[in-house]
Design an enzyme around this catalytic site. Structure first.
Site, PDB file in Angstrom:
ATOM      1  N   SER A   1       3.585  -2.243  10.315  1.00  8.52           N
ATOM      2  CA  SER A   1       5.038  -2.249  10.497  1.00  8.52           C
ATOM      3  C   SER A   1       5.717  -3.558  10.088  1.00  8.52           C
ATOM      4  O   SER A   1       6.677  -3.989  10.719  1.00  8.52           O
ATOM      5  CB  SER A   1       5.396  -1.889  11.950  1.00  8.52           C
TER       6      SER A   1
ATOM      7  N   GLU B   1      -5.171  -5.204  10.393  1.00 12.51           N
ATOM      8  CA  GLU B   1      -4.171  -4.159  10.639  1.00 12.51           C
ATOM      9  C   GLU B   1      -4.501  -3.446  11.945  1.00 12.51           C
ATOM     10  O   GLU B   1      -5.347  -2.542  11.961  1.00 12.51           O
ATOM     11  CB  GLU B   1      -4.178  -3.138   9.494  1.00 12.51           C
TER      12      GLU B   1
ATOM     13  N   GLU C   1      -6.870   4.364   7.856  1.00 16.36           N
ATOM     14  CA  GLU C   1      -6.681   5.798   7.583  1.00 16.36           C
ATOM     15  C   GLU C   1      -7.918   6.380   6.913  1.00 16.36           C
ATOM     16  O   GLU C   1      -8.268   7.537   7.131  1.00 16.36           O
ATOM     17  CB  GLU C   1      -5.424   6.004   6.726  1.00 16.36           C
TER      18      GLU C   1
ATOM     19  N   GLY D   1       2.609   2.168  10.859  1.00 18.33           N
ATOM     20  CA  GLY D   1       3.534   3.291  10.751  1.00 18.33           C
ATOM     21  C   GLY D   1       4.236   3.645  12.052  1.00 18.33           C
ATOM     22  O   GLY D   1       4.838   4.708  12.171  1.00 18.33           O
TER      23      GLY D   1
ATOM     24  N   HIS E   1      -9.438   0.906   4.780  1.00 21.28           N
ATOM     25  CA  HIS E   1      -8.174   1.072   5.504  1.00 21.28           C
ATOM     26  C   HIS E   1      -8.420   1.976   6.707  1.00 21.28           C
ATOM     27  O   HIS E   1      -9.218   2.911   6.639  1.00 21.28           O
ATOM     28  CB  HIS E   1      -7.111   1.673   4.579  1.00 21.28           C
TER      29      HIS E   1
ATOM     30  N   ASN F   1       0.874  -1.177   0.000  1.00 21.61           N
ATOM     31  CA  ASN F   1       0.000   0.000   0.000  1.00 21.61           C
ATOM     32  C   ASN F   1       0.912   1.229   0.000  1.00 21.61           C
ATOM     33  O   ASN F   1       1.521   1.538   1.014  1.00 21.61           O
ATOM     34  CB  ASN F   1      -0.893  -0.032   1.244  1.00 21.61           C
ATOM     35  N   TRP F   2       0.974   1.879  -1.150  1.00 18.66           N
ATOM     36  CA  TRP F   2       1.913   2.996  -1.287  1.00 18.66           C
ATOM     37  C   TRP F   2       1.367   4.283  -0.666  1.00 18.66           C
ATOM     38  O   TRP F   2       2.064   5.294  -0.620  1.00 18.66           O
ATOM     39  CB  TRP F   2       2.271   3.221  -2.760  1.00 18.66           C
ATOM     40  N   LYS F   3       0.125   4.254  -0.226  1.00 19.09           N
ATOM     41  CA  LYS F   3      -0.510   5.425   0.405  1.00 19.09           C
ATOM     42  C   LYS F   3      -0.290   6.664  -0.470  1.00 19.09           C
ATOM     43  O   LYS F   3      -0.257   6.547  -1.679  1.00 19.09           O
ATOM     44  CB  LYS F   3       0.000   5.589   1.840  1.00 19.09           C
TER      45      LYS F   3
ATOM     46  N   GLY G   1       3.019  -1.079   4.286  1.00 20.27           N
ATOM     47  CA  GLY G   1       3.033   0.348   3.978  1.00 20.27           C
ATOM     48  C   GLY G   1       4.444   0.833   3.703  1.00 20.27           C
ATOM     49  O   GLY G   1       4.978   0.661   2.609  1.00 20.27           O
ATOM     50  N   GLY G   2       5.073   1.397   4.722  1.00 17.29           N
ATOM     51  CA  GLY G   2       6.391   2.013   4.563  1.00 17.29           C
ATOM     52  C   GLY G   2       7.422   1.149   3.851  1.00 17.29           C
ATOM     53  O   GLY G   2       8.135   1.620   2.952  1.00 17.29           O
TER      54      GLY G   2
HETATM   55  P1  13P Z   1       3.133   0.318   7.704  1.00 15.38           P
HETATM   56  O1  13P Z   1       3.672  -0.935   7.075  1.00 15.38           O
HETATM   57  O2  13P Z   1       3.847   1.555   7.245  1.00 15.38           O
HETATM   58  O3  13P Z   1       3.005   0.204   9.179  1.00 15.38           O
HETATM   59  O4  13P Z   1       1.643   0.492   7.135  1.00 15.38           O
HETATM   60  C1  13P Z   1       0.783  -0.591   7.178  1.00 15.38           C
HETATM   61  C2  13P Z   1      -0.423  -0.253   6.404  1.00 15.38           C
HETATM   62  O5  13P Z   1      -1.190   0.611   6.767  1.00 15.38           O
HETATM   63  C3  13P Z   1      -0.660  -0.983   5.151  1.00 15.38           C
HETATM   64  O6  13P Z   1      -1.931  -0.777   4.668  1.00 15.38           O
END
Ligand code: 13P
Length: 268
Positions: free
Chosen positions: A220, A171, A101, A177, A99, A9-11, A241-242
């Site tokens: 994470s 999640e 977020e 994050g 998600h 997920n590149w956000k 994510g990251g």
């Molecule tokens: P991180 O891997 O940056 O914690 O993010 C997880 C995420 O929200 C994937 O959708």
């Protein structure tokens, strides 16, 4: 046998040029380092504007492309929204739905998650439905109740045939994050509980439909955590994510998924 899925997920990161570079690096890396090995499903989820470029870049490879969100309606006066049919028209195969977020900052609810999940299924998109508790909910010992409710409301009025096409991502909000992983045994327990909840919804308490539904862990995930996560009975992959934003971090995570995929294929 359940699929193993590694999704990135590149956000809200990467310009079109940067997205192309990352996607190309992953295509090359997978080819060079995993060659003809049996691969898990690998899904890249860039921003809407980068979808066409990433789709072009991964063409001919085994990588798939997903969106991070969508509207549930087919078309209309909904300024700023993207319809499911628009995604399928360019070759998008997956879509992340609900998600945390989106729930936290954009007012998404279990009801909107349900509407979007049903719309995705109607259009032949594979929904990656996200669930997870906040830190406050965990500290109040409400984790299981919150997640059961997210699953029950999120999957309302979805037929058992459609449910079989779902992917769920657990999640925990506090692990996203933050660099804090949910401890693997606990993550595995929650993923198992999600599966049992789905089987219950469909009146199959002993287990059937959900036994085929991949449940991913997200929060994470890093190259240093993936192997242990992929050794668990009920964690079928990762939503990253990251660490999905750099070839040198996402590639080892894909390799971790490939190990699980090959192991479950050999057992099947
Ligand atoms: P991180 O891997 O940056 O914690 O993010 C997880 C995420 O929200 C994937 O959708």
């Amino acid at each position: 046998m359940r699929k193993t899925i590694i999704a990135g997920n590149w956000k809200m990161h990467k310009t079109v040029a940067e997205a192309r570079e990352l996607a190309q690096g992953l295509v090359n890396g997978v080819k060079a380092e995993l060659g003809s090995a049996a691969l898990p499903d690998i899904v890249l989820c860039p921003t809407f504007v980068c979808l066409p470029e990433v789709l072009t870049t991964v063409k001919g490879s085994s990588l798939a492309v997903g969106a991070q969100n969508m509207d549930y309606r087919d078309s209309g006066a909904f300024t700023g929204e993207i319809a499911p049919g628009m995604l399928t028209s360019i070759g998008v195969s997956h879509v992340i739905i609900g998600h945390s977020e989106r729930r936290q900052y954009f007012g998404e609810t279990n009801e909107s998650v349900n509407a979007k999940t049903r719309a995705a299924l109607k259009h032949g998109l594979i929904p990656i439905v996200c669930v997870g508790e906040t830190l406050a909910e965990r500290e109040e010992n409400r984790t299981d109740d919150v997640i059961k409710q997210q699953i029950k409301a999120g999957l309302a009025e979805i037929s058992v045939e459609d449910a079989a096409k779902l992917v769920i991502a657990y999640e925990p909000v506090w692990a996203i994050g933050t660099g804090k992983n949910c401890e693997v045994n606990e993550a595995n327990r929650v993923c198992k509980m999600i599966r049992a909840t789905i089987n219950e919804i469909y009146g199959q308490a002993g287990g059937t439909v959900a036994d085929g539904i991949p449940v991913l862990y997200g929060g994470s995930v890093k190259p240093s955590t993936i192997d242990e996560q992929m050794e668990q009975s009920d964690i079928d992959g990762a939503l990253v994510g990251g660490a999905a934003l750099k070839v040198e971090e996402f590639l080892p995570i894909i390799k971790g998924g490939a190990k699980r995929h090959q192991l479950s294929a050999s057992r099947a």
